[in-house]
Design an enzyme around this catalytic site. Structure first.
Site, PDB file in Angstrom:
ATOM      1  N   TYR A   1       0.825  -1.206   0.000  1.00  0.00           N
ATOM      2  CA  TYR A   1       0.000   0.000   0.000  1.00  0.00           C
ATOM      3  C   TYR A   1       0.863   1.261   0.000  1.00  0.00           C
ATOM      4  O   TYR A   1       1.833   1.368   0.752  1.00  0.00           O
ATOM      5  CB  TYR A   1      -0.942   0.021   1.201  1.00  0.00           C
ATOM      6  CG  TYR A   1      -2.095  -0.962   1.114  1.00  0.00           C
ATOM      7  CD1 TYR A   1      -2.415  -1.600  -0.077  1.00  0.00           C
ATOM      8  CD2 TYR A   1      -2.885  -1.237   2.231  1.00  0.00           C
ATOM      9  CE1 TYR A   1      -3.479  -2.486  -0.157  1.00  0.00           C
ATOM     10  CE2 TYR A   1      -3.958  -2.126   2.155  1.00  0.00           C
ATOM     11  CZ  TYR A   1      -4.239  -2.755   0.967  1.00  0.00           C
ATOM     12  OH  TYR A   1      -5.286  -3.629   0.889  1.00  0.00           O
TER      13      TYR A   1
ATOM     14  N   PHE B 164     -21.383   6.549  -6.045  1.00  0.00           N
ATOM     15  CA  PHE B 164     -21.811   7.927  -5.813  1.00  0.00           C
ATOM     16  C   PHE B 164     -21.737   8.787  -7.068  1.00  0.00           C
ATOM     17  O   PHE B 164     -22.560   9.678  -7.258  1.00  0.00           O
ATOM     18  CB  PHE B 164     -20.959   8.563  -4.713  1.00  0.00           C
ATOM     19  CG  PHE B 164     -21.017   7.829  -3.410  1.00  0.00           C
ATOM     20  CD1 PHE B 164     -21.983   8.128  -2.464  1.00  0.00           C
ATOM     21  CD2 PHE B 164     -20.109   6.816  -3.123  1.00  0.00           C
ATOM     22  CE1 PHE B 164     -22.041   7.454  -1.264  1.00  0.00           C
ATOM     23  CE2 PHE B 164     -20.160   6.134  -1.921  1.00  0.00           C
ATOM     24  CZ  PHE B 164     -21.131   6.449  -0.987  1.00  0.00           C
ATOM     25  N   ASN B 165     -20.746   8.525  -7.913  1.00  0.00           N
ATOM     26  CA  ASN B 165     -20.556   9.423  -9.060  1.00  0.00           C
ATOM     27  C   ASN B 165     -20.438   8.722 -10.404  1.00  0.00           C
ATOM     28  O   ASN B 165     -20.186   9.367 -11.415  1.00  0.00           O
ATOM     29  CB  ASN B 165     -19.317  10.310  -8.846  1.00  0.00           C
ATOM     30  CG  ASN B 165     -18.094   9.492  -8.442  1.00  0.00           C
ATOM     31  OD1 ASN B 165     -17.889   8.397  -8.945  1.00  0.00           O
ATOM     32  ND2 ASN B 165     -17.293  10.022  -7.522  1.00  0.00           N
TER      33      ASN B 165
ATOM     34  N   SER C  77     -11.932   5.651   4.477  1.00  0.00           N
ATOM     35  CA  SER C  77     -11.754   7.098   4.618  1.00  0.00           C
ATOM     36  C   SER C  77     -10.803   7.457   5.750  1.00  0.00           C
ATOM     37  O   SER C  77     -10.751   6.786   6.778  1.00  0.00           O
ATOM     38  CB  SER C  77     -13.112   7.767   4.866  1.00  0.00           C
ATOM     39  OG  SER C  77     -12.959   9.152   5.082  1.00  0.00           O
TER      40      SER C  77
END
Length: 305
Positions: free
Chosen positions: A58, A223-224, A270
């Site tokens: 990561y 969401f988008n 988040s």
């Protein structure tokens, strides 16, 4: 500590995790100082989110180090968390100029080297759970089992699991182990939940092993996204949000994932504590079977057979 999130047993011989897991795969993008990282960590621990998810790769092999910098400011915090990390992906980066392509490696040597590197970057003595990150077609189950046994014997790793494994490959590795694999971390969201149909979650339920769910929010595409599927799902989630009184559709998504009978643990991606709090609040939301299937129908674009 405000214990809003319960601890759950992951497998018969497994560890206890918090019902929600804080993911740190984007830590390098959060722009936090070491003190800000520590503050964020302590705040989600106070909410009861004590399990943290990492992987060696990561942030281009940086996120574990950034997390370790925060832990070094208050080493007592290590006792309050369960650390999950992963290995077996070899990335082509500036640090590894000799590599020609990204590839997988589940050799004993690589697993040992990866664990040692993770321990050094995190600044800890042991890892609570080590996962094989991706299915390696060249995986020798006996060799992996030998690596697991030795890492456990010397106290570097307490438990083991996998990520993105098919049911058959999970069974293959499990057949060589004396202890239960404690999880299979897989993608689950309203746009992609094939693991609910291909036997992956059925096997977890059979073995009473709790899966972990990554990308619950579809990487933001719910969401988008402008695909017809995303538009249908978004509209249906909004209707259900109004019905259950949720603050946002992401809370409905977490409730939808948790409705699965294998009882997946959603991973929160988040770095904003308000979003973590929202996910914690979503634990109070219960969807009906019909509401769950309304999302299924919206995703598939057709009714149930």
């Amino acid at each position: 500590m405000v214990d809003n999130v319960s601890k759950v047993v992951m497998a018969s011989q497994g560890p206890e995790f918090s019902e929600l897991v804080q993911g740190y795969w984007r830590l390098a993008d959060w722009g936090m100082t070491p003190q800000e990282r520590l503050t964020f960590l302590k705040k989600h621990i106070e909410l009861g989110v004590t399990t943290v998810d990492h992987a060696d790769i990561y942030g281009g092999y940086e996120c574990e180090r950034l997390f370790g910098e925060a832990l070094a400011l208050d080493k007592s915090v290590r006792d309050d968390i369960e650390i999950v990390t992963k290995c077996d992906i070899n990335l082509c980066t500036d640090k590894n100029p000799e590599r020609k392509i990204n590839h997988y490696d589940t050799s004993k040597t690589h697993i040992f080297n990866s664990v040692n590197n993770s321990l050094e970057r995190l600044g800890v003595d042991n890892i609570d759970v080590l996962l094989i990150h991706r299915l390696d077609v060249l995986m020798d189950a006996d060799e992996v089992a030998e690596a697991f046994a030795e890492l456990h014997k010397v106290g570097k790793v307490k438990h083991f699991g996998v990520s993105n494994f098919t049911p058959r490959h999970f069974e293959l590795l499990q057949s060589r182990l004396g202890k239960s694999l404690v999880t299979n971390q897989v993608e689950i969201n309203p746009l992609n939940f094939e693991v609910a149909h291909d036997g992956t979650l059925d096997l977890m339920q059979t073995l009473r092993v709790r899966p972990m769910a990554w990308s619950c929010l579809g990487g933001g595409s719910i969401f988008n996204g402008d695909t017809e599927q995303a538009k249908r799902v978004r509209a249906e989630l909004e209707l259900i949000r109004e019905e259950v009184g949720a603050q946002s559709i992401d809370q409905v998504i977490y409730a939808w994932v948790r409705k699965l009978p294998s009882k997946p643990l959603p991973i929160i991606g988040s770095g904003k504590i308000e979003r973590v709090q929202s996910a914690v609040d979503a634990l109070k939301i219960e969807l009906t079977r019909e509401q769950w299937y309304r999302v299924w129908v919206a995703s598939k674009g057709h009714g149930v057979p």
